[in-house]
Design a protein around this motif. Sequence first.
Motif, PDB file in Angstrom:
ATOM      1  N   GLY A  57       7.878 -10.722   4.257  1.00  0.00           N
ATOM      2  CA  GLY A  57       9.043 -11.405   2.920  1.00  0.00           C
ATOM      3  C   GLY A  57       8.458 -10.300   1.338  1.00  0.00           C
ATOM      4  N   MET A  58       6.987 -10.651   1.155  1.00  0.00           N
ATOM      5  CA  MET A  58       6.754  -9.532   0.207  1.00  0.00           C
ATOM      6  C   MET A  58       7.213  -8.534  -0.120  1.00  0.00           C
ATOM      7  N   GLU A  59       6.698  -7.377   1.641  1.00  0.00           N
ATOM      8  CA  GLU A  59       7.197  -6.633   1.591  1.00  0.00           C
ATOM      9  C   GLU A  59       8.542  -5.566   1.884  1.00  0.00           C
ATOM     10  N   LEU A  60       8.944  -6.368   2.397  1.00  0.00           N
ATOM     11  CA  LEU A  60      11.304  -7.144   1.944  1.00  0.00           C
ATOM     12  C   LEU A  60      10.728  -6.313   0.530  1.00  0.00           C
ATOM     13  N   TYR A  61      11.129  -7.342  -0.598  1.00  0.00           N
ATOM     14  CA  TYR A  61      11.381  -7.546  -1.841  1.00  0.00           C
ATOM     15  C   TYR A  61      10.559  -6.000  -2.277  1.00  0.00           C
ATOM     16  N   LEU A  62       9.366  -6.228  -2.458  1.00  0.00           N
ATOM     17  CA  LEU A  62       8.990  -4.703  -3.124  1.00  0.00           C
ATOM     18  C   LEU A  62       9.859  -3.060  -2.237  1.00  0.00           C
ATOM     19  N   ASP A  63      10.071  -4.198  -0.834  1.00  0.00           N
ATOM     20  CA  ASP A  63      11.252  -2.337  -1.041  1.00  0.00           C
ATOM     21  C   ASP A  63      12.283  -2.403  -1.698  1.00  0.00           C
ATOM     22  N   LYS A  64      12.422  -3.582  -2.286  1.00  0.00           N
ATOM     23  CA  LYS A  64      14.138  -3.653  -2.468  1.00  0.00           C
ATOM     24  C   LYS A  64      13.412  -2.664  -4.263  1.00  0.00           C
ATOM     25  N   VAL A  65      12.756  -3.393  -4.927  1.00  0.00           N
ATOM     26  CA  VAL A  65      11.814  -2.843  -6.364  1.00  0.00           C
ATOM     27  C   VAL A  65      11.616  -1.562  -5.949  1.00  0.00           C
ATOM     28  N   GLY A  66      11.134  -1.082  -5.541  1.00  0.00           N
ATOM     29  CA  GLY A  66      10.680   0.492  -4.878  1.00  0.00           C
ATOM     30  C   GLY A  66       8.865   0.184  -5.918  1.00  0.00           C
ATOM     31  N   TYR A  67       8.639  -0.607  -4.546  1.00  0.00           N
ATOM     32  CA  TYR A  67       6.910  -0.881  -5.798  1.00  0.00           C
ATOM     33  C   TYR A  67       6.815  -1.088  -6.932  1.00  0.00           C
ATOM     34  N   GLN A  68       7.935  -1.305  -7.696  1.00  0.00           N
ATOM     35  CA  GLN A  68       7.496  -0.932  -8.985  1.00  0.00           C
ATOM     36  C   GLN A  68       7.422  -2.219 -10.251  1.00  0.00           C
ATOM     37  N   ALA A  69       6.755  -2.721 -11.153  1.00  0.00           N
ATOM     38  CA  ALA A  69       7.641  -3.762 -11.928  1.00  0.00           C
ATOM     39  C   ALA A  69       7.122  -3.596 -13.796  1.00  0.00           C
ATOM     40  N   GLY A  70       7.587  -3.770 -14.330  1.00  0.00           N
ATOM     41  CA  GLY A  70       6.934  -3.561 -15.570  1.00  0.00           C
ATOM     42  C   GLY A  70       6.843  -1.862 -16.053  1.00  0.00           C
ATOM     43  N   GLY A  71       6.739  -1.204 -14.901  1.00  0.00           N
ATOM     44  CA  GLY A  71       6.946   0.306 -15.570  1.00  0.00           C
ATOM     45  C   GLY A  71       5.731   0.422 -14.233  1.00  0.00           C
ATOM     46  N   ARG A  72       4.942  -0.278 -13.926  1.00  0.00           N
ATOM     47  CA  ARG A  72       3.919  -0.383 -13.327  1.00  0.00           C
ATOM     48  C   ARG A  72       4.059  -0.119 -11.858  1.00  0.00           C
ATOM     49  N   ARG A  73       3.518   0.753 -11.171  1.00  0.00           N
ATOM     50  CA  ARG A  73       3.255   0.790  -9.427  1.00  0.00           C
ATOM     51  C   ARG A  73       2.214  -0.355  -9.267  1.00  0.00           C
ATOM     52  N   ILE A  74       3.230  -1.097  -7.482  1.00  0.00           N
ATOM     53  CA  ILE A  74       2.482  -2.681  -7.642  1.00  0.00           C
ATOM     54  C   ILE A  74       1.652  -1.740  -5.839  1.00  0.00           C
ATOM     55  N   GLN A  75       0.489  -2.464  -6.185  1.00  0.00           N
ATOM     56  CA  GLN A  75      -0.274  -1.777  -5.055  1.00  0.00           C
ATOM     57  C   GLN A  75      -0.720  -3.909  -4.144  1.00  0.00           C
ATOM     58  N   LEU A  76      -0.749  -3.558  -2.933  1.00  0.00           N
ATOM     59  CA  LEU A  76      -1.135  -4.826  -2.302  1.00  0.00           C
ATOM     60  C   LEU A  76      -2.317  -4.711  -1.946  1.00  0.00           C
ATOM     61  N   LEU A  77      -3.486  -5.690  -2.157  1.00  0.00           N
ATOM     62  CA  LEU A  77      -4.542  -5.875  -1.260  1.00  0.00           C
ATOM     63  C   LEU A  77      -4.769  -6.618  -0.262  1.00  0.00           C
ATOM     64  N   LYS A  78      -5.078  -6.348   0.717  1.00  0.00           N
ATOM     65  CA  LYS A  78      -4.632  -7.564   1.149  1.00  0.00           C
ATOM     66  C   LYS A  78      -6.276  -8.079   2.056  1.00  0.00           C
ATOM     67  N   GLU A  79      -6.911  -9.884   2.512  1.00  0.00           N
ATOM     68  CA  GLU A  79      -7.271  -9.952   2.651  1.00  0.00           C
ATOM     69  C   GLU A  79      -7.054 -11.924   3.927  1.00  0.00           C
ATOM     70  N   ASP A  80      -7.563 -11.340   5.150  1.00  0.00           N
ATOM     71  CA  ASP A  80      -7.422 -12.775   5.888  1.00  0.00           C
ATOM     72  C   ASP A  80      -8.053 -13.620   5.555  1.00  0.00           C
ATOM     73  N   GLU A  81      -7.037 -15.020   5.454  1.00  0.00           N
ATOM     74  CA  GLU A  81      -7.960 -16.521   5.231  1.00  0.00           C
ATOM     75  C   GLU A  81      -8.213 -16.902   6.041  1.00  0.00           C
ATOM     76  N   GLU A  82      -8.447 -16.671   7.450  1.00  0.00           N
ATOM     77  CA  GLU A  82      -8.610 -16.574   8.996  1.00  0.00           C
ATOM     78  C   GLU A  82      -8.652 -18.426   8.726  1.00  0.00           C
ATOM     79  N   ALA A  83      -8.185 -18.977   8.065  1.00  0.00           N
ATOM     80  CA  ALA A  83      -7.154 -20.849   8.296  1.00  0.00           C
ATOM     81  C   ALA A  83      -8.344 -21.086   8.067  1.00  0.00           C
TER      82      ALA A  83
END
Length: 395
Positions: A57-83
């Motif tokens: 869902g996060m990446e689908l919305y970022l696709d919609k806005v071209g991974y940009q917000a406020g004139g800046r490129r958005i980068q996701l750094l993912k980590e596993d919570e492992e429950a």
Amino acid sequence: MGNIHRRQVIRAGLGFLGMASMSRFSLSLAQQDSLRIGVVLSYSGPYARLGQEITRGMELYLDKVGYQAGGRRIQLLKEDEEADPAVAVRKVRKLVEQDRVNLLAGIILSSSAYAVRDYVHERQMPLIIANAAANGITRERRSPYIFRTSISAWQQHYPMGPWVARNVGKKVFLLALDYAFGKEATAAFKEGFQQAGGEVIGELYTPLGTTDYSAIISRIASARPEAVHAVLSGSDAVIFLRQFAQFGLNRTTQLAVSGEVTDENVLEAIGDAALGAKSADHWVYTLNNSTNREFIKAYRQKYNATPNHFAVRGYDAMQFIVDAINAAEGDVDNRRRFLRAFENAKIISPRGFVQMDPETNNATQHVYAREVARVEGILANRQLADLGIVRDPGK
């Protein structure tokens, strides 16, 4: 002529070096200018599918806005919570102290939300909770740096209680996972249900990752309730529903459950045995609004699958984040301005109109009663009733 030629070569070389330095400087500046969002979700264990769907869902919305917000490129750094709350704390610290993220998002477990609360509060690090529904996070342990874009346990389950008492049955057996969300959700449902004249005839809590519900289902059968209210997620929900049908209880006892139990991913694994199951949630597959239709279409095109409410939670969390970054014109280091943007945030979501409540930092939204049905050839939840706009009371 030889000296002139050498001077030209030297000048050209210096120019080339200068251009290379400028190029490296520009690249460094561009990398520095990227806005880094640390995402902590379960990608392994019983809640791996939940983490995957929220990320989708996060990446689908970022696709919609071209991974940009406020004139800046958005980068996701993912980590596993492992429950695991201890792992969640460790991963949050890594993202903040080593990866230098600008903000955090995600968190599956309510216990993880409680575990990371003090660290992000002391660090004044904005955290957007995309899932964990622990009431206390937006009540007695509220932090000005933490915003929940999903829903609170009370907010989702309290309005379901009176609806079940009026429309399903007055004698209910309660079943939930033995952790913060399960207990808080069950307490909220029971509060509303009993106020409407309902009677609880049994109550059980099971460990996360239970693989055999047969003994529990036998106890439910012996109690002969009119309905079962269950609060389960992920693999626990799949196993329970499968065994509930195998024992034949789906033919004699209504299911009136948390929305997680009849999530579309669960239905995919269960099949027609879940038909007719009732639930309460902030999103329904059949909601008739343009944003929902657009979301479902885009999700199907990208992932070739049916979306669920976890994907909606990821989509909306990122929409809140992008809108806040835009309102702050990309200056997320100006904490007061950035936090004010979240406090005043309003979005048009696949679930309808949603706005942040500045008194609780929790989303205010509609809650719906739903039923599992065949919708355009697939198993999904259809709307039965709009239970109204629900605001967490904050106390």
